[in-house]
Scaffold this active site. Sequence first.
Site, PDB file in Angstrom:
ATOM      1  N   ARG A  93      -6.208   0.469  -6.764  1.00 36.41           N
ATOM      2  CA  ARG A  93      -6.275   1.600  -5.835  1.00 36.41           C
ATOM      3  C   ARG A  93      -5.038   2.486  -5.981  1.00 36.41           C
ATOM      4  O   ARG A  93      -3.965   2.175  -5.473  1.00 36.41           O
ATOM      5  CB  ARG A  93      -6.402   1.119  -4.385  1.00 36.41           C
ATOM      6  CG  ARG A  93      -6.392   2.284  -3.398  1.00 36.41           C
ATOM      7  CD  ARG A  93      -7.061   2.000  -2.069  1.00 36.41           C
ATOM      8  NE  ARG A  93      -6.276   1.187  -1.185  1.00 36.41           N
ATOM      9  CZ  ARG A  93      -6.422   1.184   0.152  1.00 36.41           C
ATOM     10  NH1 ARG A  93      -7.319   1.980   0.726  1.00 36.41           N
ATOM     11  NH2 ARG A  93      -5.711   0.384   0.898  1.00 36.41           N
ATOM     12  N   ASP A 110      -0.859  -1.844   8.385  1.00 36.86           N
ATOM     13  CA  ASP A 110      -0.532  -1.038   7.213  1.00 36.86           C
ATOM     14  C   ASP A 110      -0.612   0.426   7.594  1.00 36.86           C
ATOM     15  O   ASP A 110      -0.629   0.777   8.773  1.00 36.86           O
ATOM     16  CB  ASP A 110      -1.472  -1.382   6.043  1.00 36.86           C
ATOM     17  CG  ASP A 110      -2.941  -1.119   6.379  1.00 36.86           C
ATOM     18  OD1 ASP A 110      -3.233  -0.537   7.444  1.00 36.86           O
ATOM     19  OD2 ASP A 110      -3.804  -1.504   5.567  1.00 36.86           O
TER      20      ASP A 110
END
Length: 548
Positions: free
Chosen positions: A163, A444
């Site tokens: 990613r 996150d």
Amino acid sequence: MSKVLNSDVELLPPCGGQEKAYSILLTPQAIRFVADMVLEFNSKVDQILRERKQRKLEVDATNARPDFRTDTLHIQQGSWTVDPVPKCLVNRHVDLGDVSPANIEHFTTSLQSSAQGIQTDFDDGHCPTWRTQIGGLYNVYRAVHNQIPGVPSIEHAPILMLRPRAWNMEEPNMMVNGVVVPGPLFDFALLMYHNAKILLDKGCGPFFYLSKIEGYREARLWDKIFTWAEVKLGLPLGCVKATVLIENVLAAFEMHEILYELRKHSAGLNCGLWDYSASFVNKFGHRPDFVLPDRHKYVNMERHFLKSYLALTIKTCHQRGCTATGGMSALLLPSKKGLEYNAAVEKACRAKLSEIKAGVDGFMVYDIGLLQPMQQLWAKFAPSPNQLAILRSDVNVQAKDLLLMPSGGVTLSGLKTNIAVGILFIDSWLIGRGHFPHSGSVEDSATAEISRSQVWQWIRHGTCLEDSKRPVTRRLVIDLIQAFLADNKPTSSSDSHRRLRVSANIFLELVTRKDFPEFITTYMNSNISFRAANHLDFANLTPVSSNL
């Protein structure tokens, strides 16, 4: 200053101890490949970002609500499907999420696990300092080249779902023709250049996750980038496969179109709960009819707007012959097994079972301890490799279903938690770490995004607390920040306490600005405290060697 295909290239030198990684990754040929990609696509990335701003201005000016497109009905109503994926992508049951390859211990353990795949993350679960970018890219290189002790050969390890950063992020440590390089191009170019051929030869890549796409034109750009890289590297067209994360409300109205643009390169769509929810504040946060209630109490996948979004994703993907995957369980299991441990596993499995029954083909977990229980869940309730046969003909999602905000208010506990998560995320970034544990979950940039978005919106609209009816104001938030700092004085060093106060000040600035900063990561990447803490300094950029 050296030339790369008539371009000037400058790079920050390696951090101490990273000279070997730097020399392996940033060879003259690799730098040439990155620079060529930037020269080809940088203006197109800029155009995408301009179109985002223009769309936002139009939405603000008209108070319009998004709807499904009428100019692409031929795509929505067509009978096309995406190209088949390689055998190793047929089963997407359980991926590990938020695995920053810069954390070699976590990355190694993930590679040794029984997961179907690893979201090898340079985005939400990763902090993009120069040290972590080089370290993370090098650890991916080592994994693919079978250089990490104790890790199986890459074809026998979980699939790497790489990613890169999203469009909003830059790589400030590399410039081409005096312009900072887009972060996703830097990441993607080096990941492809060093690893794609081996991954293809081993039958396990190159595969990607694409973050924060807002519409089909952005998917079209990625498709062109994929094709360009395949041609440049002499790879078969269509060998790159990518899963698009539908984590923006505008993208939810263009899922058919996104898959169509990527039909040669698609590995389906994924649902991202918190970024998707935060995007409502991003796009419509100034409107009182789009105030999002306390996420801890009122926002979950059972709410109508999220349940509709998940159902539409499944229906769209299965109609087009590709997988639809759910979001990540951020639960952290207790360190010791027992009643509390079993209860946590049961809670996580119960939430994910509802997604399985809805028809998803897989999802992510963070805690490696959840892999076995989740895989057992699949074996019991949906043992086939995927659920593509579930077409969800019962689903008829309208625009109003996707835009219906859940009822509910704000709790003092939820406000305190949002403040804590926002401050601790910033504090984590100031030491170069992209995620952190908090109250039994991993946090996150996605959870930081929804946390700071909600606080900004509640202040903006003076939303009242449920229990006391007291409105959320700047003064209340300041008081709660001060209480948080008093309760969380680091004992290790005065530097830690100073850093936490800096983090609190940045958070307060974020949630009290008149205009909503679009992404917390973009805001942090240009913040002087973050740059100073991680030695990011344009003055230290140096020309690459003249032998290119």
